[in-house]
Design a protein around this motif. Structure first.
Motif, PDB file in Angstrom:
ATOM      1  N   VAL A 133       6.513  -1.594  -1.053  1.00 38.88           N
ATOM      2  CA  VAL A 133       6.293  -0.220  -1.869  1.00 38.88           C
ATOM      3  C   VAL A 133       5.779   0.762  -0.820  1.00 38.88           C
ATOM      4  O   VAL A 133       4.719   0.358  -0.269  1.00 38.88           O
ATOM      5  CB  VAL A 133       5.311  -0.557  -2.895  1.00 38.88           C
ATOM      6  N   LEU A 134       6.202   2.153  -0.545  1.00 35.47           N
ATOM      7  CA  LEU A 134       5.743   2.921  -0.036  1.00 35.47           C
ATOM      8  C   LEU A 134       4.959   4.087  -0.954  1.00 35.47           C
ATOM      9  O   LEU A 134       5.836   4.289  -1.842  1.00 35.47           O
ATOM     10  CB  LEU A 134       6.696   3.843   0.925  1.00 35.47           C
ATOM     11  N   MET A 135       3.839   4.512  -0.571  1.00 34.33           N
ATOM     12  CA  MET A 135       3.443   5.734  -1.597  1.00 34.33           C
ATOM     13  C   MET A 135       3.048   6.894  -0.960  1.00 34.33           C
ATOM     14  O   MET A 135       2.204   6.637   0.308  1.00 34.33           O
ATOM     15  CB  MET A 135       2.128   5.027  -2.133  1.00 34.33           C
ATOM     16  N   LYS A 136       3.095   7.976  -1.608  1.00 37.06           N
ATOM     17  CA  LYS A 136       2.508   9.065  -0.938  1.00 37.06           C
ATOM     18  C   LYS A 136       1.586   9.731  -2.378  1.00 37.06           C
ATOM     19  O   LYS A 136       2.231   9.696  -3.307  1.00 37.06           O
ATOM     20  CB  LYS A 136       3.737  10.137  -0.776  1.00 37.06           C
ATOM     21  N   PHE A 137       0.534   9.896  -1.902  1.00 40.51           N
ATOM     22  CA  PHE A 137      -0.321  10.420  -2.783  1.00 40.51           C
ATOM     23  C   PHE A 137      -0.665  11.887  -2.839  1.00 40.51           C
ATOM     24  O   PHE A 137      -0.373  12.461  -1.813  1.00 40.51           O
ATOM     25  CB  PHE A 137      -1.798  10.055  -2.603  1.00 40.51           C
ATOM     26  N   THR A 138      -0.787  12.570  -4.133  1.00 40.39           N
ATOM     27  CA  THR A 138      -1.106  13.917  -4.343  1.00 40.39           C
ATOM     28  C   THR A 138      -2.187  14.320  -3.364  1.00 40.39           C
ATOM     29  O   THR A 138      -2.078  15.354  -2.657  1.00 40.39           O
ATOM     30  CB  THR A 138      -1.262  14.213  -5.689  1.00 40.39           C
ATOM     31  N   ASP A 139      -3.288  13.542  -3.424  1.00 43.04           N
ATOM     32  CA  ASP A 139      -4.320  13.709  -2.629  1.00 43.04           C
ATOM     33  C   ASP A 139      -4.559  12.546  -1.550  1.00 43.04           C
ATOM     34  O   ASP A 139      -4.682  11.298  -2.244  1.00 43.04           O
ATOM     35  CB  ASP A 139      -5.853  13.846  -3.307  1.00 43.04           C
ATOM     36  N   PRO A 140      -4.118  12.624  -0.395  1.00 43.34           N
ATOM     37  CA  PRO A 140      -4.406  11.388   0.571  1.00 43.34           C
ATOM     38  C   PRO A 140      -5.454  10.625   0.578  1.00 43.34           C
ATOM     39  O   PRO A 140      -5.558   9.397   0.989  1.00 43.34           O
ATOM     40  CB  PRO A 140      -3.670  12.062   1.734  1.00 43.34           C
ATOM     41  N   ALA A 141      -6.575  11.260   0.293  1.00 43.14           N
ATOM     42  CA  ALA A 141      -8.038  10.783   0.145  1.00 43.14           C
ATOM     43  C   ALA A 141      -8.010   9.590  -0.927  1.00 43.14           C
ATOM     44  O   ALA A 141      -8.739   8.626  -0.744  1.00 43.14           O
ATOM     45  CB  ALA A 141      -8.799  11.737  -0.161  1.00 43.14           C
ATOM     46  N   ASP A 142      -6.953   9.372  -1.667  1.00 41.82           N
ATOM     47  CA  ASP A 142      -6.866   8.414  -2.758  1.00 41.82           C
ATOM     48  C   ASP A 142      -6.498   7.241  -2.081  1.00 41.82           C
ATOM     49  O   ASP A 142      -6.482   6.202  -2.682  1.00 41.82           O
ATOM     50  CB  ASP A 142      -6.158   8.723  -4.062  1.00 41.82           C
ATOM     51  N   ALA A 143      -5.568   7.113  -1.136  1.00 39.06           N
ATOM     52  CA  ALA A 143      -5.270   5.868  -0.525  1.00 39.06           C
ATOM     53  C   ALA A 143      -6.228   4.703  -0.240  1.00 39.06           C
ATOM     54  O   ALA A 143      -5.954   3.491  -0.589  1.00 39.06           O
ATOM     55  CB  ALA A 143      -4.329   6.345   0.852  1.00 39.06           C
ATOM     56  N   PRO A 144      -7.307   5.012   0.313  1.00 41.45           N
ATOM     57  CA  PRO A 144      -8.382   3.952   0.449  1.00 41.45           C
ATOM     58  C   PRO A 144      -8.700   3.212  -0.670  1.00 41.45           C
ATOM     59  O   PRO A 144      -8.840   2.118  -0.717  1.00 41.45           O
ATOM     60  CB  PRO A 144      -9.460   4.727   1.415  1.00 41.45           C
ATOM     61  N   LYS A 145      -8.932   3.927  -1.709  1.00 41.03           N
ATOM     62  CA  LYS A 145      -9.133   3.314  -3.055  1.00 41.03           C
ATOM     63  C   LYS A 145      -8.287   2.500  -3.485  1.00 41.03           C
ATOM     64  O   LYS A 145      -8.194   1.404  -4.073  1.00 41.03           O
ATOM     65  CB  LYS A 145      -9.606   4.271  -3.949  1.00 41.03           C
ATOM     66  N   ALA A 146      -6.955   3.058  -3.306  1.00 41.64           N
ATOM     67  CA  ALA A 146      -5.627   2.299  -3.612  1.00 41.64           C
ATOM     68  C   ALA A 146      -5.679   1.030  -2.901  1.00 41.64           C
ATOM     69  O   ALA A 146      -5.315   0.000  -3.389  1.00 41.64           O
ATOM     70  CB  ALA A 146      -4.652   3.335  -3.659  1.00 41.64           C
TER      71      ALA A 146
END
Length: 91
Positions: A6-19
């Motif tokens: 799964v590849l994910m692009k976040f609206t706010d990339p700062a959410d990636a570490p929490k994900a």
């Protein structure tokens, strides 16, 4: 063996570490996962995605069990409103 990518692009990339933290927390909770790897993008190129998730499962039934597991559904509920795009490949 079935690999789920799964590849994910976040609206706010700062959410990636929490994900990443939430996804890695699925390992002890979901018995259908044989292996789980989460990577965060470090290049930040225009074509980059923010996060990649790789999971390995015994077979298609195990993948479906993972996808339907309540712990996975909880994480997915957190992820969905934060995602700008998502792509998957199962092989």
């Amino acid at each position: 063996m079935l690999t789920h990518v799964v590849l994910m692009k976040f609206t706010d990339p700062a959410d990636a570490p929490k994900a990443k933290e939430l996804l890695e927390g699925l390992v002890p909770a979901v018995p259908h996962i044989q292996k789980l790897t989460v990577g965060l993008d470090v290049v930040r190129a225009a074509v980059s995605w923010d996060l990649v998730l790789l999971t390995e499962h015994a077979d298609l039934d195990a993948l479906k069990g993972y996808q339907d597991h309540p712990a996975h559904l909880d994480v997915a509920q957190w992820l969905r409103p934060r995602l700008a795009a998502r792509a998957t490949v199962d092989f």
